[in-house]
Design a protein around this motif. Sequence first.
Motif, mmCIF file in Angstrom:
data_model
loop_
_atom_site.group_PDB
_atom_site.id
_atom_site.type_symbol
_atom_site.label_atom_id
_atom_site.label_comp_id
_atom_site.label_asym_id
_atom_site.label_seq_id
_atom_site.Cartn_x
_atom_site.Cartn_y
_atom_site.Cartn_z
ATOM 1 N N TYR A 113 60.918 -1.144 26.073
ATOM 2 C CA TYR A 113 60.869 -0.119 25.033
ATOM 3 C C TYR A 113 59.477 -0.049 24.422
ATOM 4 N N SER A 114 59.076 1.152 24.034
ATOM 5 C CA SER A 114 57.806 1.341 23.332
ATOM 6 C C SER A 114 57.917 2.622 22.509
ATOM 7 N N VAL A 115 56.914 2.860 21.664
ATOM 8 C CA VAL A 115 56.903 4.129 20.913
ATOM 9 C C VAL A 115 56.206 5.152 21.820
ATOM 10 N N THR A 165 70.515 17.073 17.915
ATOM 11 C CA THR A 165 70.883 16.594 16.579
ATOM 12 C C THR A 165 69.864 17.152 15.596
ATOM 13 N N LEU A 219 65.282 9.451 7.679
ATOM 14 C CA LEU A 219 65.905 10.590 8.366
ATOM 15 C C LEU A 219 67.406 10.328 8.439
ATOM 16 N N ILE A 272 71.021 11.715 10.154
ATOM 17 C CA ILE A 272 71.591 12.555 11.216
ATOM 18 C C ILE A 272 72.802 13.274 10.612
ATOM 19 N N PHE A 279 68.015 6.497 10.070
ATOM 20 C CA PHE A 279 67.326 6.229 11.343
ATOM 21 C C PHE A 279 67.620 4.820 11.883
ATOM 22 N N TRP A 308 71.569 4.267 12.749
ATOM 23 C CA TRP A 308 72.138 4.757 14.022
ATOM 24 C C TRP A 308 71.498 4.054 15.213
ATOM 25 N N HIS A 309 70.283 3.472 15.014
ATOM 26 C CA HIS A 309 69.656 2.721 16.112
ATOM 27 C C HIS A 309 70.074 1.253 16.136
ATOM 28 N N VAL A 366 70.704 -0.942 19.405
ATOM 29 C CA VAL A 366 69.676 -1.070 20.461
ATOM 30 C C VAL A 366 69.095 -2.491 20.434
ATOM 31 N N LEU A 418 57.507 9.881 12.486
ATOM 32 C CA LEU A 418 58.344 11.083 12.399
ATOM 33 C C LEU A 418 58.352 11.685 10.993
ATOM 34 N N ASN A 465 63.721 8.839 27.622
ATOM 35 C CA ASN A 465 64.613 7.687 27.631
ATOM 36 C C ASN A 465 65.366 7.769 28.962
ATOM 37 N N TRP A 466 66.009 6.703 29.373
ATOM 38 C CA TRP A 466 66.736 6.737 30.649
ATOM 39 C C TRP A 466 67.876 5.731 30.625
ATOM 40 N N LEU A 494 60.934 16.422 19.683
ATOM 41 C CA LEU A 494 61.126 16.382 18.229
ATOM 42 C C LEU A 494 60.337 17.506 17.602
HETATM 43 C C1 HEM Z 1 68.813 4.978 21.268
HETATM 44 C C2 HEM Z 1 69.214 8.799 18.326
HETATM 45 C C3 HEM Z 1 64.402 9.060 17.911
HETATM 46 C C4 HEM Z 1 64.020 5.025 20.503
HETATM 47 C C5 HEM Z 1 69.334 5.954 20.449
HETATM 48 C C6 HEM Z 1 70.742 6.195 20.228
HETATM 49 C C7 HEM Z 1 70.842 7.266 19.423
HETATM 50 C C8 HEM Z 1 69.509 7.715 19.102
HETATM 51 C C9 HEM Z 1 72.126 7.922 18.895
HETATM 52 C C10 HEM Z 1 71.910 5.391 20.815
HETATM 53 C C11 HEM Z 1 72.225 4.236 19.887
HETATM 54 C C12 HEM Z 1 73.554 3.554 20.227
HETATM 55 O O1 HEM Z 1 73.602 2.729 21.151
HETATM 56 O O2 HEM Z 1 74.570 3.894 19.589
HETATM 57 C C13 HEM Z 1 67.933 9.207 17.978
HETATM 58 C C14 HEM Z 1 67.644 10.349 17.144
HETATM 59 C C15 HEM Z 1 66.289 10.422 17.028
HETATM 60 C C16 HEM Z 1 65.728 9.322 17.782
HETATM 61 C C17 HEM Z 1 68.683 11.284 16.533
HETATM 62 C C18 HEM Z 1 65.470 11.463 16.307
HETATM 63 C C19 HEM Z 1 65.329 11.574 15.046
HETATM 64 C C20 HEM Z 1 63.879 7.983 18.572
HETATM 65 C C21 HEM Z 1 62.471 7.709 18.675
HETATM 66 C C22 HEM Z 1 62.344 6.579 19.385
HETATM 67 C C23 HEM Z 1 63.699 6.137 19.757
HETATM 68 C C24 HEM Z 1 61.348 8.566 18.097
HETATM 69 C C25 HEM Z 1 61.020 5.972 19.737
HETATM 70 C C26 HEM Z 1 60.730 4.780 19.899
HETATM 71 C C27 HEM Z 1 65.271 4.709 20.986
HETATM 72 C C28 HEM Z 1 65.530 3.647 21.948
HETATM 73 C C29 HEM Z 1 66.907 3.659 22.189
HETATM 74 C C30 HEM Z 1 67.462 4.687 21.347
HETATM 75 C C31 HEM Z 1 64.500 2.734 22.576
HETATM 76 C C32 HEM Z 1 67.662 2.808 23.227
HETATM 77 C C33 HEM Z 1 67.881 3.693 24.438
HETATM 78 C C34 HEM Z 1 68.353 3.039 25.716
HETATM 79 O O3 HEM Z 1 67.985 1.923 26.061
HETATM 80 O O4 HEM Z 1 69.074 3.720 26.478
HETATM 81 N N1 HEM Z 1 68.613 6.886 19.748
HETATM 82 N N2 HEM Z 1 66.763 8.606 18.341
HETATM 83 N N3 HEM Z 1 64.595 7.006 19.238
HETATM 84 N N4 HEM Z 1 66.450 5.313 20.644
HETATM 85 FE FE1 HEM Z 1 66.596 6.911 19.447
#
Ligand code: HEM
Length: 343
Positions: free
Chosen positions: A37-39, A157, A166, A168, A189, A192-193, A196, A212, A225-226, A269
């Motif tokens: 993971y990274s930004v 979203t 932020l 949701i 923010f 919901w994360h 992870v 953000l 993401n993947w 975004l």
């Molecule tokens: C995973 C939403 C922005 C990094 C997730 C999850 C959600 C989400 C719902 C799944 C969490 C779970 O397991 O329940 C969002 C929303 C964003 C946003 C609504 C916008 C405001 C970002 C940004 C980053 C990020 C800017 C940058 C670093 C991640 C990572 C995961 C994740 C690393 C794990 C994904 C994986 O391994 O499959 N995010 N996210 N997210 N998000 Fe975000």
Amino acid sequence: MSLDFNDETFRGDFTYRNSERAIKRFPFPFPEDNYMYSVNMEPHVPGPVGSVFEHMFDVDEHYVSEMRDRAQVLADDPLRCQSLPHMELAGWDLLELIMESKALDYPHWFSLTKDGNQWHWVNRPLQIEQKFTFLDASTLPCGPMEYITRQTQGDFTLQDQRDEDLWIEAGMVTTQADWSLDFDIGMSFKQWHAPVPLAHQLGIFDRALKFLLKLQHGVPVRRFNWTMTVDPLLDTSPENYPKWGPSKTTMTPETVGRRQHLRVELQTLHRLPRSNAIAFPIRCYLISFQDLVTVPKWARRMHRVVQTIPDELATYKGFIRNKPLMLDYLAQFDDGLPTSPGF
Ligand code: HEM
């Protein structure tokens, strides 16, 4: 269905297929042989002609079938689309962004004509024509976010910004990688994360949130993401886990090439102009392993990424059980040659 669009399913008999063109333009997300993971954010500026970055919102051969699948998910479970009352203005902002972008980028499929607040929208692939008053929800068949996201590929979203965070508070989520809008709605923010792994300790969410909160209107950003999905299923929601979870246990060495799919999310975004909310489109692209390995540099790299991924990530992404099967399949296509950085 017009010749531009496939007639296919993402459930049942799974007739989803990528054409040669779709394989060539697939957004392979790994710039290196390993992954952490990274930004990973960059400006969402137009990319090469034909690429998924060419336009603000990519419309591809799967468009019409994806919209049909969304309608089916919503008919079974209306809570996949929710908008708290104060988010309606953000919904209008999103509708404007999408209609203007699509009409500009794909004039043969979409058109938008404005006479003050009297708008006329035409969506030829879905055979929709709508005259309405901008900012007056009584003139649309449903709320503005629902209206436009029933016509746009990807999940969406909408985040309100207040108290340096932020929240949701609206979304259309029918093609998600195992998370639930109904569960997350109203969260901040970092809340919901929370599920992870590793990323919180690496400071990734602190830095991403700081960035953000300062996002400017007209300067969108994007990231990838993947994850992995067995069978080309769009709706891998927790709500329907009993339907799709067990399919992970039935893959075999004979079927892994056909059934195992790399699932890539192109996330963008956008700061919205009236509401100051942030829109977060999450566009999902699926490719079977057997199509992915037709590009030798992707095959090599995919093998090495799966081989070196930390167990915490493979578990969170839900493929630890099938990792040996995937590695056996991909190993045949990894000749050990060095790969170069980049895609
Ligand atoms: C995973 C939403 C922005 C990094 C997730 C999850 C959600 C989400 C719902 C799944 C969490 C779970 O397991 O329940 C969002 C929303 C964003 C946003 C609504 C916008 C405001 C970002 C940004 C980053 C990020 C800017 C940058 C670093 C991640 C990572 C995961 C994740 C690393 C794990 C994904 C994986 O391994 O499959 N995010 N996210 N997210 N998000 Fe975000």
